[in-house]
Design an enzyme around this catalytic site. Structure first.
Site, short mmCIF file in Angstrom:
data_model
loop_
_atom_site.label_atom_id
_atom_site.label_comp_id
_atom_site.label_asym_id
_atom_site.label_seq_id
_atom_site.Cartn_x
_atom_site.Cartn_y
_atom_site.Cartn_z
N GLN A 257 1.07 -1.12 -0.18
CA GLN A 257 -0.13 -0.26 -0.26
C GLN A 257 0.55 1.38 -0.25
O GLN A 257 0.84 2.51 -0.68
CB GLN A 257 -0.84 0.31 1.40
CG GLN A 257 -2.25 0.84 1.35
CD GLN A 257 -2.97 0.30 -0.18
OE1 GLN A 257 -2.95 1.32 -1.01
NE2 GLN A 257 -3.06 -0.58 -0.15
N HIS A 260 2.24 2.64 -3.32
CA HIS A 260 1.24 3.38 -4.74
C HIS A 260 2.32 5.09 -4.42
O HIS A 260 1.97 5.94 -5.38
CB HIS A 260 -0.21 3.63 -3.62
CG HIS A 260 -0.61 2.14 -4.23
ND1 HIS A 260 -0.83 2.41 -5.75
CD2 HIS A 260 -1.49 1.01 -3.90
CE1 HIS A 260 -1.38 1.25 -5.72
NE2 HIS A 260 -1.53 0.69 -4.58
N GLU A 325 -10.56 1.48 3.25
CA GLU A 325 -11.10 1.28 1.23
C GLU A 325 -10.37 -0.34 1.56
O GLU A 325 -11.41 -1.24 0.80
CB GLU A 325 -10.08 1.92 0.76
CG GLU A 325 -9.91 1.80 -0.76
CD GLU A 325 -8.55 2.46 -1.52
OE1 GLU A 325 -8.94 2.58 -2.80
OE2 GLU A 325 -7.49 2.29 -0.67
N HIS A 326 -9.27 -1.04 1.72
CA HIS A 326 -8.86 -2.26 1.76
C HIS A 326 -8.84 -2.53 3.92
O HIS A 326 -8.41 -2.15 4.43
CB HIS A 326 -7.94 -2.72 0.97
CG HIS A 326 -7.80 -2.14 -0.41
ND1 HIS A 326 -6.76 -0.79 -0.53
CD2 HIS A 326 -7.81 -2.57 -1.29
CE1 HIS A 326 -7.18 -0.80 -1.82
NE2 HIS A 326 -7.70 -1.61 -2.36
N ASP A 359 -6.41 -6.43 -6.51
CA ASP A 359 -6.49 -4.99 -7.14
C ASP A 359 -6.29 -6.06 -9.20
O ASP A 359 -6.33 -5.22 -8.55
CB ASP A 359 -4.82 -4.85 -6.65
CG ASP A 359 -4.59 -3.95 -5.78
OD1 ASP A 359 -5.85 -2.81 -4.75
OD2 ASP A 359 -3.67 -3.67 -4.66
N HIS A 418 -52.36 20.14 -7.08
CA HIS A 418 -52.78 19.01 -6.90
C HIS A 418 -53.37 18.47 -6.61
O HIS A 418 -54.06 17.20 -7.10
CB HIS A 418 -51.87 18.41 -5.99
CG HIS A 418 -49.67 18.60 -6.13
ND1 HIS A 418 -49.09 20.22 -6.39
CD2 HIS A 418 -48.84 18.08 -6.50
CE1 HIS A 418 -48.09 19.76 -7.00
NE2 HIS A 418 -47.82 18.36 -7.15
#
Length: 428
Positions: A257, A260, A325-326, A359, A418
């Site tokens: 991770q 990245h 996220e993960h 991934d 209406h």
């Protein structure tokens, strides 16, 4: 890498990490991006070329990649890589075909009908990060659900390198995915081109794909005139581990991770004090000869965290609060921990399922909610490229039967016309 064993401090640190992109520079970035978008809206390709030269360092004329170049890229890539792309494509397509929402009709007791009809958008734009890096997997993860949804035209944009070239594997992935319109532009100007349209690039209905803070800000600012998938921030992983997990596995997954982005976050929640120390040792042992050493070091130093928890319950509580996220669960009984998980973009169970599996080719989409957004949203999917329409059909009898209730509700809201719109039909 910070190690803490106090739950209150852990909550504070996790909040700091989750808010890592909410800085005082955001207003400045908003102004810069808004100016770029307005110029693209007003001047089209001229503005796109101007900002591509300024930020990416090359003249993007011609902007569009020839279709023959896409085919050539597919033919020329390594045969083993080609096979791997085909395996990933098949698995991702099979998964997303199960996601297609079904239209339905409900018929009432008096012949009235209500329907929900799902249809694809006409045109979609996908943004693929580029320049210094190459992400063919992101091409597959964005193009395949759009294709499965039935989108007729997909336009791909991706920044070129200093020579103005897009990575060959990225082009090969576009060819495999059936994309024939690829433009070598990136940044906020590319988002503007997709959102507003230019002489060369058609306006699209939905834009998907990750990018840097300028790309994300551009997506935020054009939302409303054009649909978007999400506002994804820097990537993050949270690992829940017990003493049975191998420290070397954990360290590799945290570094996967960290490599990245300097803003990527790697977090470990463990029930073992010894394991916490071993993981840190393993991380720094592996960083020394890492090709992305500086990026890893910045990420681990600023946004890495290890929390020693007293039990699984504490791990689950902290994880749900962070909403990663993960989420990897490396424990003797990962499914037991899974039962308590409420918030996560994607969950990876057991030692044989590193995040890299998801991934690249497991099947579910790797474009996931970040910064705590998994509390209320999920991954990119087929529905991102579709819209639903309600269809309502009453007949005379069904209107008469329901008229009093409709008029009562309209009167309660003070909406005179209406009421009359129903009453006049009953008189007729």
């Amino acid at each position: 890498m910070k190690i803490i064993n106090n739950k209150k401090e852990a909550f504070r640190e996790l909040k700091r990490i989750s808010n890592r992109t909410n800085s005082e520079n955001n207003n400045k970035i908003n102004l810069i991006v808004d100016k770029i978008l307005q110029e693209v809206k007003n001047y089209g390709d001229i503005a796109v070329e101007k900002y591509t030269k300024k930020f990416d360092g090359f003249n993007p004329t011609p902007m569009q990649i020839n279709e023959s170049d896409l085919k050539d890229a597919w033919v020329e890539i390594d045969i083993n890589l080609k096979k791997s792309l085909e395996v990933a494509h098949k698995r991702i397509k099979n998964f997303h075909e199960k996601e297609v929402p079904a239209s339905f009709t409900i018929e009432g007791d008096y012949g009235d009908k209500v329907q929900r009809r799902w249809t694809p958008v006409k045109k979609a734009g996908i943004y693929i990060p580029g320049g210094r890096a190459a992400y063919p997997s992101t091409v597959l993860m964005n193009a395949i659900p759009a294709k499965v949804a039935g989108v007729k035209e997909i336009i791909m944009v991706s920044p070129g390198n200093k020579e103005g070239k897009i990575n060959k594997t990225v082009l090969a992935a576009a060819y495999l995915s059936g994309i024939n319109k690829v433009f070598r532009i990136g940044g906020a100007q590319a988002i503007g081109a997709l959102a507003f349209g230019t002489n060369q690039i058609d306006k699209v209905d939905v834009i998907s794909g990750p990018g840097n803070i300028y790309v994300t800000t551009a997506k935020k600012l054009i939302y409303g005139s054009t649909g978007i998938d999400s506002l994804a921030g820097p990537s993050e992983i949270l690992i829940i581990a017990d003493e049975t997990a191998k420290s070397s596995h954990i360290a590799c997954d945290l570094l996967a991770q960290a490599e990245h982005d300097p803003l990527a976050s790697s977090i470990l929640l463990t029930t073992s004090k010894d394991q916490a120390k071993e993981v840190v040792e393993q991380i720094y042992k592996r960083i020394d000869d890492h090709p992305r050493k500086e990026i890893c070091l910045q990420s681990i130093k600023n946004w890495g965290l290890i929390v020693i928890c007293e039990n699984y319950e504490s791990c689950i509580e902290l994880s749900n609060n962070f909403a990663p996220e993960h989420l990897e669960i490396l424990a003797l009984d990962p499914k037991m921990i899974l039962e308590g998980i409420e918030n996560a973009g994607a969950i990876f169970l057991g030692k044989w399922t590193p995040e890299a599996v998801g991934d690249y080719l497991a099947g579910p989409n790797h474009t996931l909610p970040t910064s705590g957004n998994s509390r209320f949203s999920g991954s990119l999917g087929v529905e991102t490229f579709m819209k639903n329409t309600s269809i309502i059909e009453f007949n005379e009898k069904s209107l008469k039967v329901n008229s009093l209730d409709i008029m009562n509700l309209a009167k309660s809201e003070g909406l005179h016309s209406h009421v009359n719109s129903v009453k006049i039909r009953l008189k007729d």
